[in-house]
Design a protein around this motif. Structure first.
Motif, PDB file in Angstrom:
ATOM      1  N   GLY A 172     -56.217 -61.536 -26.934  1.00  0.00           N
ATOM      2  CA  GLY A 172     -56.358 -61.984 -28.309  1.00  0.00           C
ATOM      3  C   GLY A 172     -55.022 -61.923 -29.016  1.00  0.00           C
ATOM      4  N   PHE A 173     -54.868 -62.751 -30.064  1.00  0.00           N
ATOM      5  CA  PHE A 173     -53.553 -62.891 -30.662  1.00  0.00           C
ATOM      6  C   PHE A 173     -53.074 -61.605 -31.312  1.00  0.00           C
ATOM      7  CE2 PHE A 173     -50.611 -64.112 -34.031  1.00  0.00           C
ATOM      8  CZ  PHE A 173     -49.711 -64.841 -33.294  1.00  0.00           C
ATOM      9  N   GLY A 174     -53.969 -60.918 -32.042  1.00  0.00           N
ATOM     10  CA  GLY A 174     -53.561 -59.712 -32.758  1.00  0.00           C
ATOM     11  C   GLY A 174     -53.092 -58.621 -31.821  1.00  0.00           C
ATOM     12  N   ASN A 175     -53.900 -58.358 -30.808  1.00  0.00           N
ATOM     13  CA  ASN A 175     -53.528 -57.320 -29.849  1.00  0.00           C
ATOM     14  C   ASN A 175     -52.241 -57.669 -29.132  1.00  0.00           C
ATOM     15  OD1 ASN A 175     -55.356 -55.260 -30.028  1.00  0.00           O
ATOM     16  ND2 ASN A 175     -56.919 -56.367 -28.861  1.00  0.00           N
ATOM     17  N   TYR A 176     -52.096 -58.982 -28.807  1.00  0.00           N
ATOM     18  CA  TYR A 176     -50.907 -59.380 -28.065  1.00  0.00           C
ATOM     19  C   TYR A 176     -49.661 -59.237 -28.933  1.00  0.00           C
ATOM     20  CZ  TYR A 176     -47.610 -62.025 -25.396  1.00  0.00           C
ATOM     21  OH  TYR A 176     -46.503 -62.382 -24.707  1.00  0.00           O
ATOM     22  N   ALA A 177     -49.770 -59.648 -30.220  1.00  0.00           N
ATOM     23  CA  ALA A 177     -48.600 -59.560 -31.099  1.00  0.00           C
ATOM     24  C   ALA A 177     -48.250 -58.108 -31.379  1.00  0.00           C
ATOM     25  CB  ALA A 177     -48.882 -60.297 -32.403  1.00  0.00           C
ATOM     26  N   ARG A 178     -49.264 -57.234 -31.352  1.00  0.00           N
ATOM     27  CA  ARG A 178     -48.977 -55.820 -31.613  1.00  0.00           C
ATOM     28  C   ARG A 178     -48.146 -55.192 -30.491  1.00  0.00           C
ATOM     29  NH1 ARG A 178     -54.303 -54.158 -32.880  1.00  0.00           N
ATOM     30  NH2 ARG A 178     -54.151 -55.602 -34.621  1.00  0.00           N
ATOM     31  N   ARG A 179     -48.136 -55.851 -29.338  1.00  0.00           N
ATOM     32  CA  ARG A 179     -47.344 -55.347 -28.216  1.00  0.00           C
ATOM     33  C   ARG A 179     -45.870 -55.212 -28.586  1.00  0.00           C
ATOM     34  NH1 ARG A 179     -45.161 -57.632 -23.029  1.00  0.00           N
ATOM     35  NH2 ARG A 179     -44.961 -59.638 -24.034  1.00  0.00           N
ATOM     36  N   TYR A 180     -45.410 -56.098 -29.475  1.00  0.00           N
ATOM     37  CA  TYR A 180     -43.988 -56.077 -29.831  1.00  0.00           C
ATOM     38  C   TYR A 180     -43.639 -54.920 -30.750  1.00  0.00           C
ATOM     39  CZ  TYR A 180     -43.507 -60.506 -27.617  1.00  0.00           C
ATOM     40  OH  TYR A 180     -43.476 -61.479 -26.681  1.00  0.00           O
TER      41      TYR A 180
END
Lengths: 82, 223
Positions: free
Chosen positions: B130-138
């Motif tokens: 999902g976009f939110g979880n993926y962007a939080r990776r950064y």
């Protein structure tokens, strides 16, 4: 013999590759020695070890590759000599 | 031998688009791979023949390797990574064929492949988490690390490109210099070394792409 910009570029490229190869060569030697040691202790983990080793070697090699890029830029795409 | 390794030799023009020798080699490789797969699997059977068995062994081996690296079912990633490996192996080995220039020895093909890997990491990552979880990776260890994380995305893609290009190009250049110096028989050991280098580079490119995708999907913890 007068030293011009072309000659300086070639000297710079040679120095870049030669000095840039020293660090990665030592590092890759140590990494491979450590991996050999680990494989000798635990031959059953050779698959995982060698895959991780390849990835690590690629990361180490990156430094040498940056030097290669600089040397190529100096030789073939030098912004000063055209 | 071309003037510089950075500018490919132009064979002919289609309209305004110049077509170079590596591009023609790429087309031939694509045609050969497609024809092999199509002919081998045109009448696929449960009791496989020789060709189908060989192709299945290749696919199964690739799937097992990808499963080991990513740690999940390999089937979503197999089309991309498997094609990448087979294309790279054949392209790197095409240096042996007279008249063919390996497309990986010029900057354009590795750049395109590295761009494909760069975008597919985000595609698979967003699809899996999902976009939110993926962007939080950064922002992961610390929000202060955001610029470094973005920088590492760019530099690792760049290094992926230049690693393949540098290895293949320098190998081509070495063979050209040896031919220039000594003639007939001396280049043969270098060409044998080139076969080894080509296979290893194809393997490393694919493994690194798999590791990046695994990190994007969230099952591999690396750089």
């Amino acid at each position: 013999m007068n030293i011009d910009l072309h000659m300086l570029s070639i000297i710079g490229a040679a120095a870049t590759v030669s000095f840039g190869a020293i660090g990665p060569a030592l590092a890759e030697g140590r990494a491979i020695a450590a991996a050999m040691d680990a494989i000798a202790r635990q031959p059953e983990s050779a698959g995982t070890l060698s895959r991780t080793l390849f990835v690590g070697l690629a990361m180490i090699e990156t430094m040498a590759i940056y030097c290669l890029v600089i040397a190529l830029l100096l030789l073939y795409a030098n912004p000063f000599t055209g | 031998m071309e003037a510089t390794p950075l500018s490919p030799e132009i064979l002919f023009l289609i309209g305004p688009v110049p077509i170079s020798r590596p591009v023609v080699t790429t087309w031939i490789i694509m045609a050969i791979l497609t024809a092999t797969s199509w002919l081998g699997l045109r009448r696929a059977q449960v009791h496989a023949g020789y060709v189908q068995s060989a192709l299945e062994i290749v696919v199964e081996t690739l799937a097992a390797q990808i499963r080991d690296i990513i740690g999940k079912a390999p089937w979503p990633y197999l089309p991309l990574l498997g094609t990448l490996f087979i294309f790279l192996a054949v392209a790197n080995l095409s240096a042996v064929v007279p008249g063919a220039q390996p497309p990986t020895g010029h900057l354009e093909t590795p750049a395109a492949l590295a761009a494909i890997v760069f975008f597919s990491v985000h595609y698979f990552g967003i699809r899996a988490r999902g976009f939110g979880n993926y962007a939080r990776r950064y922002l992961k260890p610390n929000p202060l690390m955001l610029p470094l994380n973005i920088l590492s995305e760019i530099t690792r893609t760049f290094a992926l490109m230049v690693r393949l290009f540098g290895n293949m190009m320098s190998h081509e250049l070495v063979i050209a210099i040896v031919v220039l110096l000594s003639g007939l028989l001396l280049p043969i050991p270098f060409m044998l070394l080139g076969i080894l280098i080509g296979i290893i580079q194809a393997y490393i490119f694919t493994v690194l792409a798999a590791v990046f995708i695994g990190a994007g999907v969230g099952s591999v913890e690396t750089t």
